[in-house]
Design a protein around this motif. Structure first.
Motif, PDB file in Angstrom:
ATOM      1  N   ALA A  23       0.840  -1.203   0.000  1.00 11.25           N
ATOM      2  CA  ALA A  23       0.000   0.000   0.000  1.00 11.25           C
ATOM      3  C   ALA A  23       0.875   1.253   0.000  1.00 11.25           C
ATOM      4  O   ALA A  23       0.590   2.241  -0.693  1.00 11.25           O
ATOM      5  N   LEU A  24       1.971   1.187   0.747  1.00 11.77           N
ATOM      6  CA  LEU A  24       2.881   2.328   0.807  1.00 11.77           C
ATOM      7  C   LEU A  24       3.512   2.604  -0.563  1.00 11.77           C
ATOM      8  O   LEU A  24       3.652   3.752  -0.986  1.00 11.77           O
ATOM      9  N   GLU A  25       3.857   1.528  -1.257  1.00 15.68           N
ATOM     10  CA  GLU A  25       4.448   1.678  -2.586  1.00 15.68           C
ATOM     11  C   GLU A  25       3.442   2.344  -3.533  1.00 15.68           C
ATOM     12  O   GLU A  25       3.798   3.202  -4.355  1.00 15.68           O
ATOM     13  N   ALA A  26       2.176   1.988  -3.360  1.00 11.44           N
ATOM     14  CA  ALA A  26       1.140   2.607  -4.207  1.00 11.44           C
ATOM     15  C   ALA A  26       1.059   4.105  -3.932  1.00 11.44           C
ATOM     16  O   ALA A  26       0.937   4.927  -4.861  1.00 11.44           O
ATOM     17  N   VAL A  27       1.192   4.474  -2.657  1.00 15.92           N
ATOM     18  CA  VAL A  27       1.170   5.899  -2.303  1.00 15.92           C
ATOM     19  C   VAL A  27       2.382   6.601  -2.912  1.00 15.92           C
ATOM     20  O   VAL A  27       2.284   7.707  -3.465  1.00 15.92           O
ATOM     21  N   ARG A  28       3.532   5.919  -2.834  1.00 18.65           N
ATOM     22  CA  ARG A  28       4.754   6.530  -3.390  1.00 18.65           C
ATOM     23  C   ARG A  28       4.592   6.774  -4.897  1.00 18.65           C
ATOM     24  O   ARG A  28       4.894   7.859  -5.419  1.00 18.65           O
ATOM     25  N   VAL A  29       4.066   5.780  -5.597  1.00 17.30           N
ATOM     26  CA  VAL A  29       3.894   5.925  -7.043  1.00 17.30           C
ATOM     27  C   VAL A  29       2.899   7.054  -7.347  1.00 17.30           C
ATOM     28  O   VAL A  29       3.118   7.888  -8.234  1.00 17.30           O
ATOM     29  N   ALA A  30       1.854   7.119  -6.540  1.00 18.96           N
ATOM     30  CA  ALA A  30       0.827   8.150  -6.790  1.00 18.96           C
ATOM     31  C   ALA A  30       1.378   9.563  -6.572  1.00 18.96           C
ATOM     32  O   ALA A  30       0.934  10.521  -7.199  1.00 18.96           O
ATOM     33  N   ALA A  31       2.393   9.677  -5.683  1.00 16.43           N
ATOM     34  CA  ALA A  31       2.970  10.992  -5.412  1.00 16.43           C
ATOM     35  C   ALA A  31       4.210  11.271  -6.247  1.00 16.43           C
ATOM     36  O   ALA A  31       4.304  12.286  -6.930  1.00 16.43           O
ATOM     37  N   LEU A  32       5.142  10.312  -6.217  1.00 17.12           N
ATOM     38  CA  LEU A  32       6.461  10.584  -6.789  1.00 17.12           C
ATOM     39  C   LEU A  32       6.752   9.779  -8.046  1.00 17.12           C
ATOM     40  O   LEU A  32       7.817   9.908  -8.637  1.00 17.12           O
ATOM     41  N   GLY A  33       5.820   8.924  -8.447  1.00 14.21           N
ATOM     42  CA  GLY A  33       6.002   8.160  -9.690  1.00 14.21           C
ATOM     43  C   GLY A  33       6.009   9.089 -10.888  1.00 14.21           C
ATOM     44  O   GLY A  33       5.798  10.301 -10.746  1.00 14.21           O
TER      45      GLY A  33
END
Ligand code: DAH
Length: 369
Positions: A23-33
């Motif tokens: 879930a954290l990786e999804a947040v990272r992608v949504a912000a910094l991807g």
């Protein structure tokens, strides 16, 4: 609230709310991807006027740095939590009792054989072995059995079908044929046979399986014997008696054991004798070292001059003694097992009752465990 502070608040909440690493990786992608919300903001910087950039630039970069830092912190937290869960799940409770282990037992015949071998090895005997499938020469002829001897008949001996050379092999009826092989090798008459490689003097024991067409409480179609052979220049009956007496006392772990030798007949020894041990047979069981009964435990004698000659040894130069013991029978006597047939019935309950631990303390009499 400006658009940036709202975005930051939303992302910080999303980072905090990420329940696991995925879930954290999804947040990272949504912000910094590549096309994440923060990345899109960074892309807008190129189109700003220098004044706007001076004002917005630090705000956007600051947002990116704080979100990156928040992601790093949350990632470390989630990794630690995942490790703790795994450690808790894989925890080994060393205080739990071990589940019972099924242990094998040493068969009484093998225990008995080990004890016998240890005693004879202590006296300086080496070990020789021979094949279970023998030829007529080694099993009978060389041992001076006359052509019509009953042991040569079908009802006593397991004969194999004729082979391509018209020869009928047999399952050896005793360990005595290995005497022949050892002496043949010692005299150079049997090159290549690996037994002991010993030239006379010879001092060997031969443990092994033997086969006879027989079955009752004291006879089974397969059983075990231990043969002994000593060949030297001045060997006499006294050496045989001493050896067997000493063996018997040590085997039964008592100096009170009394033995007696009776004249007997074997084709391959002259003179021949059987040895009995004194025992008490009243009350159904056999007690060695007391009572006034006698039980035959072995045969032996001076190797017949014809047998020596059959093996290529000069009877005027060499002489010696031989003996043969029933291993299973001695085990039955020592350990009190009532029926020989049970020993080969492969009943696990019997083995668990009569068998020996492979890890027991050394036997004080034999030094063997
Ligand atoms: N081979 C004999 C048997 O099976 C036992 C035996 C007797 C062996 C006398 C010997 C011996 O070496 O000398 O009954």
């Amino acid at each position: 609230m400006t658009d940036l502070s709202k975005l930051e608040a939303d992302l910080v909440a999303a980072v905090a709310g990420a329940a696991d690493l995925a879930a954290l990786e999804a947040v990272r992608v949504a912000a910094l991807g590549k096309s994440g919300s923060v990345s899109e903001l960074l892309k807008t910087m190129g189109g700003l006027s220098p004044d706007e950039r001076r004002e917005r630039g630090p705000l956007i970069n600051g947002l990116r740095d704080r979100i990156t830092a928040a992601l790093t912190v949350r990632k470390a937290e989630l990794e630690e939590a995942a490790l703790n869960t795994k450690l808790a799940a894989e925890r080994v409770d060393l205080s739990l009792p071990a589940p019972p282990e099924r242990r094998g037992r040493v068969h009484p015949t093998m225990q008995t054989l080990d004890e016998m071998i240890a005693i004879f090895a202590d006296m300086g005997f080496g070990l020789a072995e021979g094949p279970d499938i023998e030829d007529d020469f080694h099993n009978f002829t060389a041992l001076n059995f006359p052509p019509k001897h009953p042991a040569r008949e079908m009802h006593d001996t397991f004969w194999l079908p004729e082979d391509a050379n018209g020869e009928r092999k047999l399952l050896r009826t005793h360990t005595s044929p290995v005497q022949i092989r050892v002496m043949q090798q010692a005299s150079g008459k049997l090159p290549g046979w690996i037994a002991t490689g010993q030239a006379p003097p010879i001092r060997v024991i031969v443990p092994g399986r033997v086969y006879r067409s027989d079955s009752d409480a004291t006879h089974t179609p397969m059983f075990h014997q231990l043969e002994g052979l000593v060949i030297d220049r001045a060997i006499h009956m006294g050496h045989l008696k001493w050896t067997l007496d000493a063996f018997t006392r040590r085997f039964f772990e008592s100096d009170a054991v009394v033995t007696r030798f009776r004249p007997h007949h074997f084709p391959f020894t002259e003179p021949s004798a059987e040895m009995d041990v004194q025992c008490d047979r009243s009350g159904g069981s056999v007690k060695i070292g007391e009572g006034s009964d006698w039980l035959e435990i072995l045969g032996g004698g001076m190797v017949h001059p014809k047998v020596l000659a059959n093996c290529g040894l000069d009877p005027d130069e060499w002489q010696g003694f031989a003996f043969g013991l029933g291993v299973d029978r001695l085990g039955m006597l020592k350990y009190g097992m009532p029926d020989l047939r049970d020993m080969f019935a492969a009943d696990i309950r019997w083995l668990e009752h009569w068998g020996f631990s492979a890890f027991q303390a050394p036997n004080p009499a034999t030094g063997l465990s």
